[in-house]
Enzyme design. Structure first.
Site, PDB file in Angstrom:
ATOM      1  N   THR A 162       0.868  -1.185   0.000  1.00  0.00           N
ATOM      2  CA  THR A 162       0.000   0.000   0.000  1.00  0.00           C
ATOM      3  C   THR A 162       0.902   1.232   0.000  1.00  0.00           C
ATOM      4  OG1 THR A 162      -0.258  -0.245   2.398  1.00  0.00           O
ATOM      5  CG2 THR A 162      -2.046  -1.062   1.013  1.00  0.00           C
ATOM      6  N   THR A 199      -0.472  -8.916  11.288  1.00  0.00           N
ATOM      7  CA  THR A 199       0.633  -8.020  11.168  1.00  0.00           C
ATOM      8  C   THR A 199       0.323  -7.084  10.124  1.00  0.00           C
ATOM      9  OG1 THR A 199       1.967  -9.135  12.101  1.00  0.00           O
ATOM     10  CG2 THR A 199       2.507  -9.690  10.133  1.00  0.00           C
TER      11      THR A 199
END
Length: 415
Positions: A162, A199
């Site tokens: 991202t 995570t």
């Protein structure tokens, strides 16, 4: 400039027998970028996972938990970036389930054998038309000859990014019971990072043989010494997921007890791989310029060491001081003081910054010179070592500084 690891070299990444990977450009949020990834697992693979403890867990996290609890086994993973499918209510759950059903039909397997993962912007509907249209392309990519090379792992690492500036991927090889074992992992994350899993996204596969009943515990053990010890900004994501896959293709005797010599050797061999991936997330933290190790020892137990370590690692005042290379080190003492350690006697506290002894027995070391502190603060990798002076426990947390760019990246995240 982030203190990242260098971009991985394709030849350094090891293929894992029993795992095929396909990546596609589905246009889920942005055009012309990899954003849809599938992992196809041979029958007999064992899978375990840990997930966020955020009560606002994203739809794919909820569905993953359901499918793993079903006992059906896992044959495929599907991961999209650009949209977290979090805070989307019942429609989001329906979209996650539809994604699993669509991929399962393509593979002729039960939908419970598919695990979905999403990362990206929260509270936006998942563009199902684009995601579903991208699945055949990802599956076609998985069928290409290169799925037997490390190149597909690198492609997957790129496909789950991202705000990451670099893909995060690594491999290790080791011997177990006289057999050569390979393991490869990828991860993503740069902001909203403070894993709190029981995570970010992380996927680790090995060709070792491990009893399926052990996989959840294996994932927890690895997460607890790696992803659960890093923080960028103290925010626990709605989508944190860490998956461990054991294909059993290496041919060594099945590990049936993680506390046996073989089990301990397996955990010891995989731990550095998980830690390298976790460190890569901190090194690529949004706007980060410094990688900081916070080590706290002398605690009565692990928990109070972690209280102190995270108080330091989360403090905006501490993190901005590191960005400025300003040895305003009283901020570290203040963080230890408010960490919530019961009956803490500050007279037992020592503080070292790299090789510089800053605080002795709770007060400024008479030999400390601020120019020595400033010298260490300018380094790209810094050790903060606090001794509580009340026990034998020790813990380590990894973090980064806060820069102007952290604000800019998050202010512009949706643009």
């Amino acid at each position: 400039m982030p203190v990242q690891l260098n971009a991985p070299v394709v030849d350094d990444l090891l293929p894992i027998k029993g795992v095929r990977i396909g990546v596609a450009q589905a246009g889920i949020r942005k055009a012309n970028r990899k954003d849809l990834t599938v992992f196809l697992l041979d029958e007999g693979c064992a899978v375990g996972a840990v997930f966020t403890q955020n009560r606002y867990a994203a739809a794919p996290v909820q569905v993953c938990r359901e499918h793993l609890a079903s006992g059906a086994g896992t044959r495929a993973l599907v991961i999209n970036t650009g949209n977290a499918n979090a805070g989307t209510g019942e429609p989001g759950l329906a979209d996650a389930r539809q994604t699993c059903t669509a991929l399962a039909r393509c593979l002729n397997i039960p939908h419970e054998q598919v695990l979905p993962f999403s990362t990206g912007v929260i509270m936006e509907p998942l563009p199902m038309d684009r995601l579903l249209a991208g699945l055949p392309t990802a599956l076609a990519d998985a069928a290409q000859p290169q799925h037997d090379s490390g190149a597909q792992w690198l492609s997957a690492a790129q496909g789950i990014m991202t705000t990451d500036t670099l893909p995060k991927a690594a491999s290790v090889s080791f011997d177990l019971a006289g057999k050569p074992i390979h393991a490869t992992g990828i991860a993503k994350g740069a902001g909203m990072i403070r894993p709190n899993m029981a995570t970010m996204l992380g996927f680790l596969a090995t060709d070792a043989a491990v009893a399926p009943a052990l996989m959840g515990d294996l994932a927890r053990r690895l997460a607890d010494v790696s992803f659960n010890r890093v923080t960028v900004d103290g925010d626990t994501s709605t989508n944190d997921s860490f998956v461990v896959i054991a294909t059993g293709r290496a041919g060594q005797p099945v590990v049936t007890d993680l506390d046996s010599p073989a089990g301990q050797a397996l955990v010891a061999a995989l731990t550095p791989l998980a830690q390298r991936l976790a460190h890569a997330i901190v090194r690529d933290g949004e706007g980060a310029t410094k990688f900081i190790t916070v080590r706290v020892d002398g605690g009565r137990d692990s928990q109070e060491c972690l209280l102190a370590a995270y108080a330091i690692a989360h403090s905006p005042l501490v993190k901005t001081a590191f960005f400025a290379s300003d040895p305003n080190l009283g901020r570290i003492l203040a963080a230890v003081g408010y960490a919530g350690i019961n009956d803490l006697d500050i007279r037992g506290i020592d503080l070292r910054l790299g090789d510089v002894h800053v605080v002795k027995q709770g007060g400024r070391n008479p030999d400390y010179r601020e120019e020595d502190g400033a010298r260490v603060m300018k380094e790209p990798e810094i050790l903060v070592h606090v001794s509580l002076g009340r026990g034998s426990a020790t813990e380590t947390v990894w973090t980064c500084d806060f820069s102007h760019d952290y604000v800019t990246i998050n202010a512009d995240y949706r643009s």
